[in-house]
Design a protein around this motif. Sequence first.
Motif, PDB file in Angstrom:
ATOM      1  N   GLN A  25       6.364  -3.987   4.886  1.00 32.56           N
ATOM      2  CA  GLN A  25       4.921  -4.166   4.637  1.00 32.56           C
ATOM      3  C   GLN A  25       4.549  -5.636   4.484  1.00 32.56           C
ATOM      4  O   GLN A  25       3.496  -6.064   4.955  1.00 32.56           O
ATOM      5  CB  GLN A  25       4.503  -3.422   3.363  1.00 32.56           C
ATOM      6  CG  GLN A  25       4.421  -1.920   3.543  1.00 32.56           C
ATOM      7  CD  GLN A  25       3.829  -1.229   2.329  1.00 32.56           C
ATOM      8  OE1 GLN A  25       3.920  -1.715   1.213  1.00 32.56           O
ATOM      9  NE2 GLN A  25       3.221  -0.082   2.547  1.00 32.56           N
ATOM     10  N   THR A  47      14.316  -6.841  -2.096  1.00 35.43           N
ATOM     11  CA  THR A  47      15.655  -6.258  -2.153  1.00 35.43           C
ATOM     12  C   THR A  47      15.734  -4.976  -2.971  1.00 35.43           C
ATOM     13  O   THR A  47      16.832  -4.534  -3.319  1.00 35.43           O
ATOM     14  CB  THR A  47      16.644  -7.305  -2.720  1.00 35.43           C
ATOM     15  OG1 THR A  47      15.999  -8.008  -3.799  1.00 35.43           O
ATOM     16  CG2 THR A  47      17.035  -8.301  -1.661  1.00 35.43           C
ATOM     17  N   ARG A  57       0.858  -1.187   0.000  1.00 34.69           N
ATOM     18  CA  ARG A  57       0.000   0.000   0.000  1.00 34.69           C
ATOM     19  C   ARG A  57       0.888   1.229   0.000  1.00 34.69           C
ATOM     20  O   ARG A  57       2.102   1.134   0.166  1.00 34.69           O
ATOM     21  CB  ARG A  57      -0.961  -0.003   1.180  1.00 34.69           C
ATOM     22  CG  ARG A  57      -0.379   0.249   2.529  1.00 34.69           C
ATOM     23  CD  ARG A  57      -1.480   0.417   3.576  1.00 34.69           C
ATOM     24  NE  ARG A  57      -1.998  -0.845   3.998  1.00 34.69           N
ATOM     25  CZ  ARG A  57      -1.634  -1.476   5.122  1.00 34.69           C
ATOM     26  NH1 ARG A  57      -0.742  -0.948   5.914  1.00 34.69           N
ATOM     27  NH2 ARG A  57      -2.157  -2.640   5.440  1.00 34.69           N
ATOM     28  N   ASN A  75      15.847  -5.069  -8.273  1.00 30.13           N
ATOM     29  CA  ASN A  75      17.208  -5.500  -7.955  1.00 30.13           C
ATOM     30  C   ASN A  75      17.135  -6.865  -7.269  1.00 30.13           C
ATOM     31  O   ASN A  75      16.739  -6.951  -6.112  1.00 30.13           O
ATOM     32  CB  ASN A  75      17.865  -4.462  -7.022  1.00 30.13           C
ATOM     33  CG  ASN A  75      19.098  -5.012  -6.321  1.00 30.13           C
ATOM     34  OD1 ASN A  75      19.932  -5.651  -6.943  1.00 30.13           O
ATOM     35  ND2 ASN A  75      19.204  -4.755  -5.016  1.00 30.13           N
ATOM     36  N   LEU A 118      22.296 -10.132   8.894  1.00 31.75           N
ATOM     37  CA  LEU A 118      23.337 -10.388   7.890  1.00 31.75           C
ATOM     38  C   LEU A 118      24.625  -9.624   8.180  1.00 31.75           C
ATOM     39  O   LEU A 118      25.668  -9.937   7.604  1.00 31.75           O
ATOM     40  CB  LEU A 118      22.810 -10.042   6.489  1.00 31.75           C
ATOM     41  CG  LEU A 118      21.587 -10.853   6.039  1.00 31.75           C
ATOM     42  CD1 LEU A 118      21.144 -10.422   4.648  1.00 31.75           C
ATOM     43  CD2 LEU A 118      21.892 -12.350   6.037  1.00 31.75           C
ATOM     44  N   ASN A 160      22.713   0.778  -2.928  1.00 31.85           N
ATOM     45  CA  ASN A 160      22.209  -0.606  -2.874  1.00 31.85           C
ATOM     46  C   ASN A 160      22.654  -1.436  -4.071  1.00 31.85           C
ATOM     47  O   ASN A 160      22.468  -2.640  -4.073  1.00 31.85           O
ATOM     48  CB  ASN A 160      20.668  -0.609  -2.801  1.00 31.85           C
ATOM     49  CG  ASN A 160      20.022   0.026  -4.019  1.00 31.85           C
ATOM     50  OD1 ASN A 160      20.580   0.944  -4.605  1.00 31.85           O
ATOM     51  ND2 ASN A 160      18.872  -0.457  -4.407  1.00 31.85           N
ATOM     52  N   SER A 169       9.114  -2.431   1.193  1.00 30.41           N
ATOM     53  CA  SER A 169       8.394  -3.623   0.716  1.00 30.41           C
ATOM     54  C   SER A 169       8.496  -4.751   1.733  1.00 30.41           C
ATOM     55  O   SER A 169       7.510  -5.450   1.986  1.00 30.41           O
ATOM     56  CB  SER A 169       8.958  -4.088  -0.631  1.00 30.41           C
ATOM     57  OG  SER A 169       8.982  -3.028  -1.553  1.00 30.41           O
ATOM     58  N   ARG A 175      19.688  -6.925   6.431  1.00 31.80           N
ATOM     59  CA  ARG A 175      21.035  -6.350   6.333  1.00 31.80           C
ATOM     60  C   ARG A 175      21.136  -5.087   7.185  1.00 31.80           C
ATOM     61  O   ARG A 175      22.121  -4.869   7.863  1.00 31.80           O
ATOM     62  CB  ARG A 175      21.369  -6.044   4.865  1.00 31.80           C
ATOM     63  CG  ARG A 175      22.815  -5.645   4.670  1.00 31.80           C
ATOM     64  CD  ARG A 175      23.243  -5.729   3.231  1.00 31.80           C
ATOM     65  NE  ARG A 175      22.641  -4.686   2.388  1.00 31.80           N
ATOM     66  CZ  ARG A 175      22.856  -4.572   1.088  1.00 31.80           C
ATOM     67  NH1 ARG A 175      23.645  -5.449   0.477  1.00 31.80           N
ATOM     68  NH2 ARG A 175      22.287  -3.611   0.387  1.00 31.80           N
ATOM     69  N   THR A 176      20.089  -4.245   7.140  1.00 29.46           N
ATOM     70  CA  THR A 176      20.115  -3.021   7.946  1.00 29.46           C
ATOM     71  C   THR A 176      18.837  -2.942   8.769  1.00 29.46           C
ATOM     72  O   THR A 176      17.734  -3.026   8.218  1.00 29.46           O
ATOM     73  CB  THR A 176      20.213  -1.774   7.028  1.00 29.46           C
ATOM     74  OG1 THR A 176      21.359  -1.907   6.186  1.00 29.46           O
ATOM     75  CG2 THR A 176      20.342  -0.493   7.847  1.00 29.46           C
ATOM     76  N   PHE A 206      15.347  -1.813  -5.716  1.00 32.22           N
ATOM     77  CA  PHE A 206      15.340  -1.452  -7.138  1.00 32.22           C
ATOM     78  C   PHE A 206      16.638  -0.755  -7.545  1.00 32.22           C
ATOM     79  O   PHE A 206      17.305  -0.140  -6.705  1.00 32.22           O
ATOM     80  CB  PHE A 206      14.163  -0.495  -7.406  1.00 32.22           C
ATOM     81  CG  PHE A 206      12.829  -1.140  -7.125  1.00 32.22           C
ATOM     82  CD1 PHE A 206      12.127  -1.782  -8.137  1.00 32.22           C
ATOM     83  CD2 PHE A 206      12.303  -1.148  -5.838  1.00 32.22           C
ATOM     84  CE1 PHE A 206      10.917  -2.409  -7.871  1.00 32.22           C
ATOM     85  CE2 PHE A 206      11.091  -1.771  -5.566  1.00 32.22           C
ATOM     86  CZ  PHE A 206      10.394  -2.399  -6.583  1.00 32.22           C
ATOM     87  N   ILE A 222      11.188   3.873  -9.575  1.00 33.04           N
ATOM     88  CA  ILE A 222      11.511   2.671  -8.794  1.00 33.04           C
ATOM     89  C   ILE A 222      10.858   1.498  -9.523  1.00 33.04           C
ATOM     90  O   ILE A 222       9.927   0.882  -9.028  1.00 33.04           O
ATOM     91  CB  ILE A 222      10.952   2.800  -7.358  1.00 33.04           C
ATOM     92  CG1 ILE A 222      11.222   4.194  -6.787  1.00 33.04           C
ATOM     93  CG2 ILE A 222      11.543   1.759  -6.441  1.00 33.04           C
ATOM     94  CD1 ILE A 222      10.503   4.451  -5.476  1.00 33.04           C
ATOM     95  N   THR A 243      14.551  -5.565   4.301  1.00 37.48           N
ATOM     96  CA  THR A 243      13.655  -4.932   5.277  1.00 37.48           C
ATOM     97  C   THR A 243      13.496  -3.446   4.966  1.00 37.48           C
ATOM     98  O   THR A 243      13.559  -2.595   5.852  1.00 37.48           O
ATOM     99  CB  THR A 243      14.190  -5.134   6.715  1.00 37.48           C
ATOM    100  OG1 THR A 243      15.548  -4.686   6.765  1.00 37.48           O
ATOM    101  CG2 THR A 243      14.123  -6.583   7.144  1.00 37.48           C
ATOM    102  N   GLY A 244      13.314  -3.119   3.672  1.00 36.73           N
ATOM    103  CA  GLY A 244      12.933  -1.759   3.289  1.00 36.73           C
ATOM    104  C   GLY A 244      11.413  -1.641   3.337  1.00 36.73           C
ATOM    105  O   GLY A 244      10.733  -2.441   3.995  1.00 36.73           O
TER     106      GLY A 244
END
Length: 551
Positions: free
Chosen positions: A193, A382, A57, A150, A353, A501, A190, A210-211, A384, A146, A187-188
Amino acid sequence: MASTKKADVDAVVIGAGFAGLGMLYRLREQLGLSVQVFETGDDVGGTWYWNRYPGARCDSESYIYCFSFSDELLQDWNWSGKYPEQPEILSYLQHVADRFDLRRNIQFETRVTAAHYLEDDNLWRVETNLGEVVHARFLISGIGCISTGNVPDIPGRDSFKGDSFHTGAWPHDGVDFAGKRVAVIGTGSSGVQSIPVIAEQAGHLTVFQRTAQYTIPARHGTVDRRFLDEEVKPNYTELLEKARRSAGGIPVDFSERLALEVSDEERNAIYEAGWREGGHRFIFGSFRDIMANLDANHTASEFIRNKIRETVKDPNLVAKLVPTDHPLGSKRALIDTNYFETYNRDNVALVDLKTDPIECITETGIRTASGEFDVDIIVFATGFDAMTGSFFKMDIQGRDGARLKDDWSEGPKSYLGLQVHKYPNLFMITGPGSPSVLSNMPVSIEQHIEWIGDLIAHMRDEELDVVEAQAGAQAEWVTHVNDVASQTLYMHANSWYLGANIPGKPRVFMPYAGGVGAYRAHCEAIVDDGYRGFTLGRPAAQVASEHAAGG
Ligand code: NAP
């Protein structure tokens, strides 16, 4: 030789998301031009056509995530979610396409593979994957910022025997997670959510992080109908104008308070109220210096860290989930539904990670330094190759043999994020160098659509055939974009805004961080100065050949 080729259409527009649909409407309905849109997908929607992952969303509230060109449309459409969910945004864009009869100028399932500027003819020769060739006076990119996924080149990636999906290319009939062992990498926005929703459906979920992230509860729910009917719809004109002049493209007032000028007690109470209310209000409604001053930011970052410590029960997980290596908002600010709560579920595990890196993907799962994680499904959340990746998928050549890939090899260079020197009559909607991804996208998209439409109308009125950004103006703008970025907190994190990234991508801050309102004022001042920094005229090659022919 005089020009021989004729344009097949006035304009080719690439993409049928918000940008392409709005541009088509503007050029066809308001300027009376002929337009051909090419779209890779088999329907309209762009971002919202491709990103169908669970929980997808938008972070902008629905009432302001829309087109403004039709008052009837604004008044008729009723959003159901406070934050619009992917299926609802997609049906909105489908409705727009149907209502304004836009599909008849869109060729679906067609990818533009090459676009070459023919200097002698002052035309863009546009070629598609189907081998078609179309010549157009103007070429306008609505390819999105975007849109090129990736999927990291992890050793053994293609040997995996289970199913794997990227969030940005999600199957249209969904993915059945029931009883499955699932890995989510990333864990961005996407990941944050989708992780809570996948956790509810899967047998077991392992998140590969990773972050660690800051995220604020969205407090998502159904739309407040009274707010929509009484406060929004009668006041759309003012709200939209406020959004256009704002920092981020949303019609809200930033708090005037400074975080370090109140007592600890008062500050915490303000953060608590923002946390309860949820969404980005936590930031803009609390203190105006959170995103400008590292010490002020530290107070908000620490508040969120404490919330993570309170929410997540297992201290080992807390240690992994608390972000310590970047300030709040230096990566894309996130809002969530039950993200940290999800780590209290028995069927969810987390791999950090940073301390336990992925070594390879095997036939049966993911191997890290500490061991093997067998899974049935891998979800790549992961991200874009943002802002430039989709341009580089096309062979774009300007005048004098210029290639966009070469000209942008050290990072994208543009004038206002709208045009590139040596690429006459090519426009980018929300290109790098404009606020784009740092704003509520429809507001920025519509500003570009209007600006480009006005310029094309001006050229028609003045009988001018060609417009090109000047080298000096472009260089000055690139410097300005970098100067503005260097004063922000964005420089304190490895983010996709900086290309960090993508291995090997030049580290350049790509969007314009000066704010939507300030940017709009720049664009208006340039028009008032007779399109300062743009060369407008007739194509040099044509003028020269007419002279040679005694014309
Ligand atoms: P993203 O923000 O780039 O996040 C990608 C995640 O994958 C990050 O956690 C990243 O870690 C991780 N990652 C990347 N490569 C990796 C690798 N080789 N190994 C392990 N982990 C790796 O991508 P996104 O979540 O798709 O979001 C992209 C943008 O789309 C957002 O910032 C936002 O602008 C937009 N978006 C918006 C919404 C919304 O409005 N709600 C929703 C989705 C997307 P690092 O952080 O360490 O790089």
